[in-house]
Design a protein around this motif. Structure first.
Motif: not given
Ligand code: PRX
Length: 659
Positions: A397-399, A421-422, A425-426, A510, A525, A536
């Motif tokens: 979801g985030e770093p 650490d995956t 994105q949607t 990203d 982002r 997000r």
């Molecule tokens: O910025 C990236 C961040 O979450 C964004 C996607 O958000 P969403 O579509 O709501 O999906 C979230 C779940 C997959 C990306 O553009 N993001 C997601 N995973 C990571 C991440 N940033 C860093 N590391 C991650 N593992």
């Protein structure tokens, strides 16, 4: 993310070799095996994906071509001519095989004593019933159904029932407001809405059905609303429109024996709204064959799910993570997926660890914001539970900052478990960049490497490849089966958002860089989307909610670094001539956004501003607003284009801290 944080991550030198596959049954075992798969997928992508689709999915009719695509147009077709049904793959074939009595979903409700275990047979029966209910209501293949529900098994039942009859679900996170729900129902013209009376959260009952009543008033497409009784809250049921779940499911005349709909590989499976850089959320479209193949494939390899594992993803099904990694991926594999209704901190900060111990969870997948929040509570809470069943940990979801990574590794993984650490994105439908637990050397803070078959790269603004340690745009250069196929109702927005800037590539939005080992470090982002607690949020959405208030003349919203949430929401608001800057108005505006969008969008800080920094052509200089919000008030870079430099010093003076 702040520059310092990125640099501290880049300095990260710690390495963690993968644990030995001592049981000899990992899906991908050892770095050499992984590398061989990467090579194989690069040399023959269609052979690779065709093989995975055949191994993992039951097809009523095989495909004619694995891939027919052109990312310039864009036109993306995976497994064309193939026919299948997602619910058949998630249920029927497991029931017909040897998993009939295996737990498909273990549900832990918000109250500790509320536990339900649905075997594959039980889930299959419920899904067939609800599919018959929908059919009886006149829902046909291709019709949209909005699901606005708490984390209860009925949500998974409703999703799979839609898939069974070929209806398209659009799940709206239950934390969104009536207005947000209305926009989403309206955009996809849903025929039916499924909801519940209430959400149980941190010991409270939060009314939910009232939001549907408000939303549906403006949505002529909605014919029926089905309501699950979760909290025994009194609700008003509109005659002829509203029906109780338990009553429709008890109908003895339902035709439950109808076979599932044979779907084309490219038929729509679901729409999920996500934030972009404009005020209007995008309805991301996923289709049947490619999405399911990708969800099953990544679940199997990234988490190394085995038949006897208890697998737990803590996301809410209202987000893509829950779609792919609570429901579709695990159930397609015939795995046992744990579903939790509550929150990590209630009734005490060991709720998650209590659940791990209670159900002997083997695989645990959560968000960095949760790790950081629990880290603050201290290790007394982790020490009091037996976490020895855990085998693989995940983050999404985030770093994840190295400090949180190390805490997760040390206190939950007891210094021995791999953390995947995956990054995804949607829009990507499933995981794109991640370690494999038994095959990747990990570096805290790096999502490591693209999965086999994923052609991720960092490019410069002109599209040329960036070198090691050079920040740039994260793009994907080849199609993958899980990729989005459209934005519902907006083909032009689909093309221009993802495929225009870098011809022939998918633009993720990203920023990232690779190090000299080819490891990916995601920097966050590059557009006006922020990431608050892994959720997000479009800054433009919050801005349009603010300017809809009669007292507001103008608003600009930016993200600011936050120790637990990753980013917090900082809003600058210019008032209209008749309004006064009072604490009451500040509170009112925050409450207004909450009501317009939902609690997750509430500005953490709201600063009244006389004016906003603009270029002479009238464009707001967000870069400066981000710096002020972060307290970095000495490094503005080039400000020569500012129309009125005096605005900046006023803003610095009025800067508010997070309380
Ligand atoms: O910025 C990236 C961040 O979450 C964004 C996607 O958000 P969403 O579509 O709501 O999906 C979230 C779940 C997959 C990306 O553009 N993001 C997601 N995973 C990571 C991440 N940033 C860093 N590391 C991650 N593992």
């Amino acid at each position: 993310m702040s520059q310092e944080r990125i640099e501290s991550m880049m300095d990260e030198k710690r390495h963690f070799a993968p644990p030995a596959d001592s049981r000899g049954r990992a899906h991908v075992s050892g770095e050499a095996a992984r590398e061989a798969l990467v090579r194989r997928a690069a040399e023959d992508p269609e052979g690779f994906w065709g093989e995975r689709a055949a191994q993992l999915i039951d097809w009523f009719k095989p495909w004619d071509t694995v891939l027919d695509a052109d990312m310039n147009e864009p036109r993306i077709e995976w497994f064309k001519g193939g026919r299948l049904n997602v619910a058949h793959n998630c249920l029927d074939r497991h029931v017909a095989g040897n998993r009939r009595n295996k737990a498909a979903i273990i549900w832990q409700g918000e109250p500790e004593e509320d536990v339900r275990v649905l075997t594959y047979q039980m889930l299959y029966d419920e899904v067939r019933r609800f599919a018959a209910v929908l059919r009886k209501m006149g829902v046909h293949k291709g019709d949209r159904v909005s699901l606005y529900m708490p984390m209860i098994p009925e949500l998974a039942v409703a999703m799979l029932a839609c898939a069974r009859i070929g209806a398209v679900h659009s799940i709206v996170f239950a934390g969104f407001s009536a207005v947000s729900l209305q926009n989403r129902i309206h955009d996809c013209e849903a025929k039916v809405v499924v909801t519940a009376d209430a959400v149980l959260r941190a010991g409270r009952r939060i009314p939910l059905k009232v939001n549907v009543d408000e939303a549906v008033r403006q949505c002529p497409s909605v014919e029926k609303v089905v309501v699950v009784n979760r909290g025994s809250l009194e609700v008003t049921m509109e005659e002829g429109r509203d029906l109780w779940w338990h009553e429709v499911m008890a109908d003895r005349t339902l035709d439950v024996d109808r076979p599932c709909e044979e779907m084309d590989a490219e038929d729509m499976l679901f729409i999920l709204y996500t934030s972009g850089s404009t005020g209007k959320p995008k309805g991301v479209v996923h289709t049947t064959g490619g999405y399911l193949t990708y969800a099953a494939h990544t679940t199997q390899w990234v988490f190394d799910v085995q038949d006897d594992d208890v697998y737990w993803c803590t996301a809410d099904i209202g987000w893509i993570t829950g779609h792919s990694y609570i429901v579709y991926g695990p159930l397609a594999l015939g795995a046992t997926s744990l579903m939790f209704e509550g929150v990590p901190s209630w009734p005490s900060p060991d709720r998650f660890w209590r659940i791990v111990e209670k159900f002997r969870v083997n695989i645990f997948y959560t968000a960095p914001t949760v790790v950081r929040a629990l880290m603050r509570e201290g290790t007394d809470w982790t020490e009091r539970h037996d976490l020895s069943s855990l085998r693989v940990l995940g983050s999404v979801g985030e770093p994840i900052n190295p400090e949180a990574w190390m805490w997760y590794h040390t206190h939950i993984g007891k210094g021995r478990l791999p953390i995947v650490d995956t990054w995804w994105q949607t829009e990507t439908g499933g995981i794109m960049i991640s370690g494999l637990p038994y095959a990747t050397t990990l570096k805290p803070g790096s999502a490591t490497q693209p999965l086999p078959g994923v052609d991720a790269a960092i490019v410069r603004p002109d599209g040329s490849p960036a070198g090691p340690n050079e920040g740039g745009h994260l793009v994907i250069r080849k199609p993958w089966p899980g990729m989005l196929r459209g934005i519902f109702g907006s083909p032009e927005r689909y093309r221009s958002t993802y495929f225009e800037r870098f011809p022939g590539m998918y633009e993720s939005g990203d920023g990232a860089r690779t190090d000299t080992d080819g490891y990916f470090w995601i920097m966050g982002r590059l557009d006006d989307v922020i990431n608050v607690s892994g959720h997000r949020m479009g800054t433009a959405e919050v801005e349009s909610a603010l300017v809809a208030h009669p007292s507001v003349a103008e608003a600009a919203v930016v993200g600011m670094p936050h120790a637990v949430k990753g980013e917090a929401i900082y809003a600058y608001v210019t008032l209209g001539a008749d309004a006064e800057e009072t604490e009451e108005l500040r509170a009112e505006l925050r409450a207004w956004v909450r009501k317009e969008i939902g609690p997750i969008a509430t500005p953490d800080v709201l600063q009244f501003a006389e004016g906003l920094p603009k270029t002479r052509s009238g464009k707001i200089m967000r870069r400066i607003l981000r710096k002020i919000a972060a307290g970095a008030t000495s490094e503005f870079g080039d400000t020569s284009t500012l129309a009125d430099p005096g605005v900046v010093s006023d803003l610095i003076e009025g800067r508010l801290q997070l309380t």
